[in-house]
Design a protein around this motif. Structure first.
Motif, PDB file in Angstrom:
ATOM      1  N   ARG A 113       0.835  -1.206   0.000  1.00 35.18           N
ATOM      2  CA  ARG A 113       0.000   0.000   0.000  1.00 35.18           C
ATOM      3  C   ARG A 113       0.871   1.257   0.000  1.00 35.18           C
ATOM      4  NH1 ARG A 113      -1.410   4.123   2.508  1.00 35.18           N
ATOM      5  NH2 ARG A 113      -0.063   3.715   4.266  1.00 35.18           N
ATOM      6  N   THR A 114       1.912   1.255   0.801  1.00 34.05           N
ATOM      7  CA  THR A 114       2.806   2.407   0.886  1.00 34.05           C
ATOM      8  C   THR A 114       3.495   2.660  -0.449  1.00 34.05           C
ATOM      9  OG1 THR A 114       3.161   2.048   3.242  1.00 34.05           O
ATOM     10  CG2 THR A 114       4.821   3.356   2.086  1.00 34.05           C
ATOM     11  N   GLN A 115       4.008   1.607  -1.056  1.00 30.21           N
ATOM     12  CA  GLN A 115       4.702   1.778  -2.339  1.00 30.21           C
ATOM     13  C   GLN A 115       3.738   2.219  -3.437  1.00 30.21           C
ATOM     14  OE1 GLN A 115       7.370  -1.419  -3.367  1.00 30.21           O
ATOM     15  NE2 GLN A 115       8.896  -0.387  -2.134  1.00 30.21           N
ATOM     16  N   ALA A 116       2.527   1.701  -3.417  1.00 30.00           N
ATOM     17  CA  ALA A 116       1.546   2.112  -4.415  1.00 30.00           C
ATOM     18  C   ALA A 116       1.197   3.591  -4.257  1.00 30.00           C
ATOM     19  CB  ALA A 116       0.286   1.257  -4.306  1.00 30.00           C
ATOM     20  N   VAL A 159       1.762   6.556  -7.047  1.00 28.72           N
ATOM     21  CA  VAL A 159       0.704   7.455  -7.509  1.00 28.72           C
ATOM     22  C   VAL A 159       1.127   8.901  -7.326  1.00 28.72           C
ATOM     23  CG1 VAL A 159      -1.652   8.264  -7.001  1.00 28.72           C
ATOM     24  CG2 VAL A 159      -1.183   5.813  -7.168  1.00 28.72           C
ATOM     25  N   ALA A 160       1.711   9.217  -6.194  1.00 27.94           N
ATOM     26  CA  ALA A 160       2.165  10.598  -5.944  1.00 27.94           C
ATOM     27  C   ALA A 160       3.227  11.011  -6.953  1.00 27.94           C
ATOM     28  CB  ALA A 160       2.698  10.724  -4.515  1.00 27.94           C
ATOM     29  N   THR A 181       3.661   9.783  -9.965  1.00 23.40           N
ATOM     30  CA  THR A 181       3.017   9.897 -11.272  1.00 23.40           C
ATOM     31  C   THR A 181       2.266  11.219 -11.380  1.00 23.40           C
ATOM     32  OG1 THR A 181       2.801   7.503 -11.444  1.00 23.40           O
ATOM     33  CG2 THR A 181       1.351   8.820 -12.836  1.00 23.40           C
ATOM     34  N   ASN A 182       1.567  11.586 -10.318  1.00 23.25           N
ATOM     35  CA  ASN A 182       0.826  12.861 -10.324  1.00 23.25           C
ATOM     36  C   ASN A 182       1.771  14.053 -10.435  1.00 23.25           C
ATOM     37  OD1 ASN A 182      -1.704  11.665 -10.168  1.00 23.25           O
ATOM     38  ND2 ASN A 182      -1.731  11.730  -7.934  1.00 23.25           N
ATOM     39  N   ASP A 183       2.963  13.918  -9.858  1.00 25.75           N
ATOM     40  CA  ASP A 183       3.948  15.007  -9.929  1.00 25.75           C
ATOM     41  C   ASP A 183       4.478  15.205 -11.350  1.00 25.75           C
ATOM     42  OD1 ASP A 183       3.656  15.537  -7.254  1.00 25.75           O
ATOM     43  OD2 ASP A 183       5.489  14.460  -6.640  1.00 25.75           O
ATOM     44  N   LEU A 184       4.436  14.144 -12.135  1.00 22.46           N
ATOM     45  CA  LEU A 184       4.929  14.265 -13.506  1.00 22.46           C
ATOM     46  C   LEU A 184       3.981  15.109 -14.311  1.00 22.46           C
ATOM     47  CD1 LEU A 184       6.108  10.617 -14.203  1.00 22.46           C
ATOM     48  CD2 LEU A 184       7.550  12.617 -13.827  1.00 22.46           C
TER      49      LEU A 184
END
Length: 43
Positions: free
Chosen positions: A30-33, A37-38, A40-43
């Protein structure tokens, strides 16, 4: 983290304590996922 993983796996082998190990493992996933996501959103 590696030490805790090994300790929990040893407990599984010695006492059959699967539930605490699975909770630890799933929390790691869960932590790695969430981090993925964070990022990916930063990209």
């Amino acid at each position: 983290m590696k030490i805790e993983y090994a300790d929990r796996m040893r407990t599984v082998g010695e006492m059959g304590a699967w539930e605490p190990w699975l909770e630890f493992f799933v929390e790691g996933i869960r932590t790695q996922a969430a981090e993925a996501v964070a990022q990916t959103n930063d990209l």
